[in-house]
Write an enzyme that holds these catalytic residues in place. Structure first.
Site, PDB file in Angstrom:
ATOM      1  N   LYS A 157       0.899  -1.167   0.000  1.00 60.15           N
ATOM      2  CA  LYS A 157       0.000   0.000   0.000  1.00 60.15           C
ATOM      3  C   LYS A 157       0.933   1.211   0.000  1.00 60.15           C
ATOM      4  CE  LYS A 157      -4.192   1.819   2.109  1.00 60.15           C
ATOM      5  NZ  LYS A 157      -4.944   2.036   0.873  1.00 60.15           N
TER       6      LYS A 157
HETATM    7  C1  LIG Z   1      -6.041   0.227  -4.304  1.00 60.37           C
HETATM    8  C2  LIG Z   1      -6.786  -0.349  -3.145  1.00 60.37           C
HETATM    9  N1  LIG Z   1      -7.319  -1.580  -3.246  1.00 60.37           N
HETATM   10  C3  LIG Z   1      -8.016  -2.140  -2.249  1.00 60.37           C
HETATM   11  C4  LIG Z   1      -8.232  -1.452  -1.061  1.00 60.37           C
HETATM   12  C5  LIG Z   1      -9.011  -2.104   0.031  1.00 60.37           C
HETATM   13  O1  LIG Z   1      -8.161  -2.410   1.093  1.00 60.37           O
HETATM   14  P1  LIG Z   1      -8.688  -2.499   2.603  1.00 60.37           P
HETATM   15  O2  LIG Z   1      -9.925  -3.301   2.573  1.00 60.37           O
HETATM   16  O3  LIG Z   1      -7.576  -3.180   3.317  1.00 60.37           O
HETATM   17  O4  LIG Z   1      -8.927  -1.104   3.065  1.00 60.37           O
HETATM   18  C6  LIG Z   1      -7.723  -0.169  -0.922  1.00 60.37           C
HETATM   19  C7  LIG Z   1      -7.964   0.608   0.282  1.00 60.37           C
HETATM   20  O5  LIG Z   1      -7.241   0.532   1.225  1.00 60.37           O
HETATM   21  C8  LIG Z   1      -6.964   0.393  -1.971  1.00 60.37           C
HETATM   22  O6  LIG Z   1      -6.459   1.625  -1.861  1.00 60.37           O
END
Ligand SMILES: Cc1ncc(COP(=O)(O)O)c(C=O)c1O
Length: 288
Positions: A157
């Protein structure tokens, strides 16, 4: 409305709470020039951050994936988030933790000598897609593709992964859409710009295999909820032409929570009973 840099409150930065407006960095911060930054988006419900520890662990892993170490342990990050929550006075909040390579002796691409810094802020943030949560969001189809894991550390991330997300979302909003769905580098359905995607067909659920994008914490939670309900979940590669046959669709993410999708490009979906059940079930689960 004032900007995010101009608010009352406190932000945790490098070990202590400081005034919100003083949480600044120097312009020659490495992250600003080369995207050496990782972050987390978390939500607190009734004063408790949902899956907090998993988020702190992911933050540290994301940093390792882009070649730096956060100089705080998971326990220390947990304590810092608790301090931020207490200082905010909020019970329901969005929590943003960010770690980055700061300004230091290096200003070239390599930056091993620059300090790694970390900050945490919390604020009130309602439904990410506004009233789409009830009606079903309208999604554009992005011209940008999720990159191959051989091109970039796709599972981190990390800020660098979001450049194409911002551009996709700007293009989507210009067309009156809430977000954009992205294909991956092979042409398979991938995800939205900040949320994972699920489809329903004949009572079964299909969701892209997260082999080149974030396997969201919400995604994993929702898969668990579906399995508890004895609903079959297919994690697999999904071809664009399959969009035609799917009946329901929703997005999952910490910010998005479970948001129904009504439209992707020219394809329409109903906000059906399974979508509503999972959205309501998730709302309940995060407050348990
Ligand atoms: C690109 C992306 N994909 C998926 C997610 C979903 O991740 P999470 O459920 O851990 O927040 C996020 C958000 O955090 C994101 O920025």
């Amino acid at each position: 409305m004032s900007g995010y840099d101009d608010r009352d409150g406190q932000i945790w930065m490098d070990g202590k709470l400081i005034d919100w407006r003083d949480a600044n960095v120097h312009i020659l911060t490495h992250a600003m020039h080369y995207a050496s930054s990782v972050f987390e988006g978390e939500r607190a419900y009734n004063g408790k951050i949902f899956k907090s520890r998993q988020h702190s662990e992911r933050l540290k892993k994301s940093a390792n994936m882009i070649d730096f170490d956060i100089p705080w342990t998971v326990d220390e990050i947990e304590a810092a988030k608790a301090e931020v929550m207490a200082a905010s006075g909020l019970t329901d909040a969005y929590v943003r933790a960010v770690a980055w390579r700061g300004a230091g002796e290096d200003m070239g691409v390599a930056s091993a000598r620059n300090p790694v810094r970390m900050a945490i802020a919390a604020w009130e943030w309602g439904a990410y897609y506004g009233d789409a949560k009830m009606k079903g969001a309208k999604l554009d189809i992005s011209k940008w593709k999720r990159p191959s894991p051989e091109t970039i550390p796709s599972h981190a991330k990390a800020a660098g992964l979001y450049m194409i997300c911002t551009m996709s979302k700007h293009a989507a909003e210009a067309k009156g859409c809430s977000d954009a769905m992205m294909f991956d580098y092979r042409g398979y359905v991938a995800e939205a710009t900040g949320a994972n995607i699920f489809f329903v067909k004949d009572g079964e659920v299909h969701t892209p295999d997260p082999d080149c994008f974030l396997n969201g914490i919400t995604r994993q939670t929702v898969i668990g909820m579906l399995k508890d309900r004895q609903i079959k979940v297919h994690e697999r590669h999904i071809m664009p032409e399959e969009l035609e046959g799917f009946e329901q669709c929703w997005l999952t993410g910490t910010a998005a929570e479970v948001t129904p999708v009504g439209q992707i490009g020219d394809y329409n979906f109903e906000v059906g009973s399974l979508t509503r059940d999972i959205a309501a079930g998730y709302e309940k689960l995060v407050r348990l």
